[in-house]
Design an enzyme around this catalytic site. Structure first.
Site, PDB file in Angstrom:
ATOM      1  N   LYS A  55      -7.972  -0.666   6.684  1.00 17.84           N
ATOM      2  CA  LYS A  55      -6.911   0.138   6.060  1.00 17.84           C
ATOM      3  C   LYS A  55      -6.019   0.842   7.091  1.00 17.84           C
ATOM      4  O   LYS A  55      -4.872   1.169   6.800  1.00 17.84           O
ATOM      5  CB  LYS A  55      -7.507   1.181   5.107  1.00 17.84           C
ATOM      6  CG  LYS A  55      -8.120   0.607   3.832  1.00 17.84           C
ATOM      7  CD  LYS A  55      -7.099   0.509   2.740  1.00 17.84           C
ATOM      8  CE  LYS A  55      -7.627   0.208   1.349  1.00 17.84           C
ATOM      9  NZ  LYS A  55      -8.940  -0.332   1.165  1.00 17.84           N
ATOM     10  N   SER A 112      -9.630   8.488  -2.437  1.00 15.12           N
ATOM     11  CA  SER A 112     -10.833   9.162  -1.936  1.00 15.12           C
ATOM     12  C   SER A 112     -11.542   8.243  -0.964  1.00 15.12           C
ATOM     13  O   SER A 112     -12.638   8.500  -0.509  1.00 15.12           O
ATOM     14  CB  SER A 112     -11.760   9.535  -3.091  1.00 15.12           C
ATOM     15  OG  SER A 112     -11.984   8.402  -3.894  1.00 15.12           O
ATOM     16  N   GLU A 137     -14.396 -10.669  -5.450  1.00 12.44           N
ATOM     17  CA  GLU A 137     -14.469  -9.395  -6.181  1.00 12.44           C
ATOM     18  C   GLU A 137     -15.892  -9.107  -6.611  1.00 12.44           C
ATOM     19  O   GLU A 137     -16.699 -10.021  -6.769  1.00 12.44           O
ATOM     20  CB  GLU A 137     -13.700  -9.533  -7.501  1.00 12.44           C
ATOM     21  CG  GLU A 137     -12.241  -9.468  -7.417  1.00 12.44           C
ATOM     22  CD  GLU A 137     -11.654  -9.544  -8.821  1.00 12.44           C
ATOM     23  OE1 GLU A 137     -10.831  -8.698  -9.126  1.00 12.44           O
ATOM     24  OE2 GLU A 137     -12.027 -10.451  -9.594  1.00 12.44           O
ATOM     25  N   GLY A 188     -16.119  -6.038 -11.766  1.00  8.13           N
ATOM     26  CA  GLY A 188     -14.679  -5.741 -11.793  1.00  8.13           C
ATOM     27  C   GLY A 188     -13.885  -6.987 -11.499  1.00  8.13           C
ATOM     28  O   GLY A 188     -13.206  -7.063 -10.481  1.00  8.13           O
ATOM     29  N   ASP A 199     -11.166  -8.209 -12.692  1.00 11.10           N
ATOM     30  CA  ASP A 199      -9.790  -8.214 -13.202  1.00 11.10           C
ATOM     31  C   ASP A 199      -8.901  -9.158 -12.397  1.00 11.10           C
ATOM     32  O   ASP A 199      -8.008  -9.797 -12.940  1.00 11.10           O
ATOM     33  CB  ASP A 199      -9.199  -6.802 -13.173  1.00 11.10           C
ATOM     34  CG  ASP A 199      -9.131  -6.266 -11.752  1.00 11.10           C
ATOM     35  OD1 ASP A 199     -10.196  -5.893 -11.229  1.00 11.10           O
ATOM     36  OD2 ASP A 199      -8.040  -6.248 -11.162  1.00 11.10           O
ATOM     37  N   SER A 255     -14.622  -6.297   5.815  1.00  6.58           N
ATOM     38  CA  SER A 255     -13.483  -5.381   5.722  1.00  6.58           C
ATOM     39  C   SER A 255     -13.720  -3.945   6.172  1.00  6.58           C
ATOM     40  O   SER A 255     -12.763  -3.237   6.487  1.00  6.58           O
ATOM     41  CB  SER A 255     -12.908  -5.394   4.308  1.00  6.58           C
ATOM     42  OG  SER A 255     -13.906  -5.077   3.369  1.00  6.58           O
TER      43      SER A 255
HETATM   44  C1  LIG Z   1      -9.575  -1.052   0.287  1.00  5.30           C
HETATM   45  C2  LIG Z   1     -10.698  -1.917   0.691  1.00  5.30           C
HETATM   46  C3  LIG Z   1     -10.837  -3.238   0.204  1.00  5.30           C
HETATM   47  C4  LIG Z   1      -9.872  -3.827  -0.798  1.00  5.30           C
HETATM   48  O1  LIG Z   1      -8.585  -3.936  -0.286  1.00  5.30           O
HETATM   49  P1  LIG Z   1      -7.327  -4.194  -1.236  1.00  5.30           P
HETATM   50  O2  LIG Z   1      -6.176  -4.288  -0.328  1.00  5.30           O
HETATM   51  O3  LIG Z   1      -7.254  -3.036  -2.206  1.00  5.30           O
HETATM   52  O4  LIG Z   1      -7.614  -5.456  -1.977  1.00  5.30           O
HETATM   53  C5  LIG Z   1     -11.877  -4.008   0.688  1.00  5.30           C
HETATM   54  N1  LIG Z   1     -12.778  -3.512   1.580  1.00  5.30           N
HETATM   55  C6  LIG Z   1     -12.696  -2.253   2.054  1.00  5.30           C
HETATM   56  C7  LIG Z   1     -13.713  -1.794   3.022  1.00  5.30           C
HETATM   57  C8  LIG Z   1     -11.660  -1.412   1.634  1.00  5.30           C
HETATM   58  O5  LIG Z   1     -11.565  -0.157   2.104  1.00  5.30           O
END
Ligand SMILES: *Cc1c(COP(=O)(O)O)cnc(C)c1O
Length: 326
Positions: free
Chosen positions: A61, A86, A212, A216, A218, A312
């Protein structure tokens, strides 16, 4: 074959991902690409894990947040940026604001984990707490934005956020060369649509897959039906993917550039967390395990293929981590 879903005017292109990469150079960490013989033996694939759990503030992020704030015009920078989150977007915005000298305000629910509130304040953001049962956070955000002239930066449905997130796949593919498949964790789709832009540009013919939580799905429903499907807040340990719907910008890009969306269970996420801890000596948060869990559990055939997996993030408090992997 999907029917065409028109892109919004704001949809970024691969050129924007490249631009984001040049802004992030020397600022975002170029995270390691790791391999595991055990993972390869188990799946029959050659897997490349792009480890964004080692990114600054612990998740990808930071990429989108930094690029979005850096791209604001000077007068907007002076008035500051605002976000409601959050989770990792809050911390990404806070750190990016600190580095760029831009004041950042984060709206967080009063009952958010104290550690997250503290971490966000620790990066120098002003945190405003609200009561999520009594106050409408979007109305509150709009009011603050107009009173203070701040720019609201959403967590995924924003062209610069999406382009910034895409730099994770750009770096991965620069390092590995072409891949057959790329698995990406999916919440609102900023990471997935950004990574898909980079993947198709650098590895023509690659199949990009979104993953996903089962509770969830969606995104999968929207992908299959051709319309954004909105669900209630899903109950899952993947707290970074508890989004109710894909975005107006991310959805058409996902329809165009993504080959499939699959789901995994919370039990499969826990098993992947254990794998990362035990075999690869790393802490990965539940949401960060989505893509790997899909590969480990053969949601799609991967044997004989060169497969990228975006890990991620790694932000999970130790008590929850211990409870989940025990
Ligand atoms: C926000 C986040 C996601 C999902 O990312 P999107 O861009 O909302 O699809 C996946 N893994 C982590 C660790 C995140 O913080």
């Amino acid at each position: 074959m999907n029917a065409i879903t028109p892109l919004t005017a704001a949809a970024p292109t691969f050129a924007d991902v490249r631009r984001a990469a040049s802004v992030l150079e020397g600022v975002a960490r170029r995270t390691p690409v790791m391999t595991s013989r055990t993972a390869d033996a188990r799946t029959g694939a050659t897997i490349f894990f792009k480890c964004e759990n080692f990114q600054r503030m612990g998740a990808f992020k930071f990429r989108g947040a930094y690029f979005a704030i850096a791209s604001l015009p000077a007068e907007a920078k002076a008035r500051g940026a605002l976000a409601f989150s959050s989770g990792n977007h809050a911390q990404g915005m806070a750190l990016a604001g600190q580095l760029l000298g831009v004041p950042v305000t984060i709206l967080m629910p009063k009952d958010a984990p104290a550690a997250k509130i503290e971490a966000t304040r620790g990066y120098g953001a002003e945190v405003i707490l609200f009561d999520r049962y009594a106050q409408d956070r979007e109305a509150l955000a709009r009011q603050l934005a107009s009173e203070r002239g701040m720019t609201l930066i959403p967590p995924f449905d924003h062209p610069d956020i999406l382009a910034g997130q895409g730099t994770a796949a750009l770096e991965l593919l620069e390092e590995t060369g072409p891949l057959d498949m790329l698995f990406v964790c999916l919440g609102g789709g900023g990471l997935l649509s950004g990574c898909a832009l980079a993947a198709h540009a650098l590895s023509p013919g690659i199949a990009v897959i979104g993953v996903e939580p089962e509770a969830g799905d969606d995104g999968r429903q929207s992908f299959l039906s051709g319309q954004i499907v909105r669900i209630g807040v899903p109950k899952t340990i993947a707290d970074g993917a508890q989004t109710a719907a894909l975005g107006e910008i991310t959805f058409p890009l996902i329809r165009r550039d993504v080959a499939d969306i699959v789901t995994v269970s919370d039990a499969e996420l826990v098993e992947a967390m254990r794998f990362f801890a035990e075999r690869m000596k790393m802490v990965v948060e539940p949401t960060g395990c989505l893509s790997a869990a899909a590969v480990f559990n053969a949601r799609l055939p991967v044997a004989g293929k060169r497969v990228g997996v975006i890990v991620s993030g790694g932000n999970v408090d130790l008590a929850s981590f211990a409870r989940l992997v025990a």
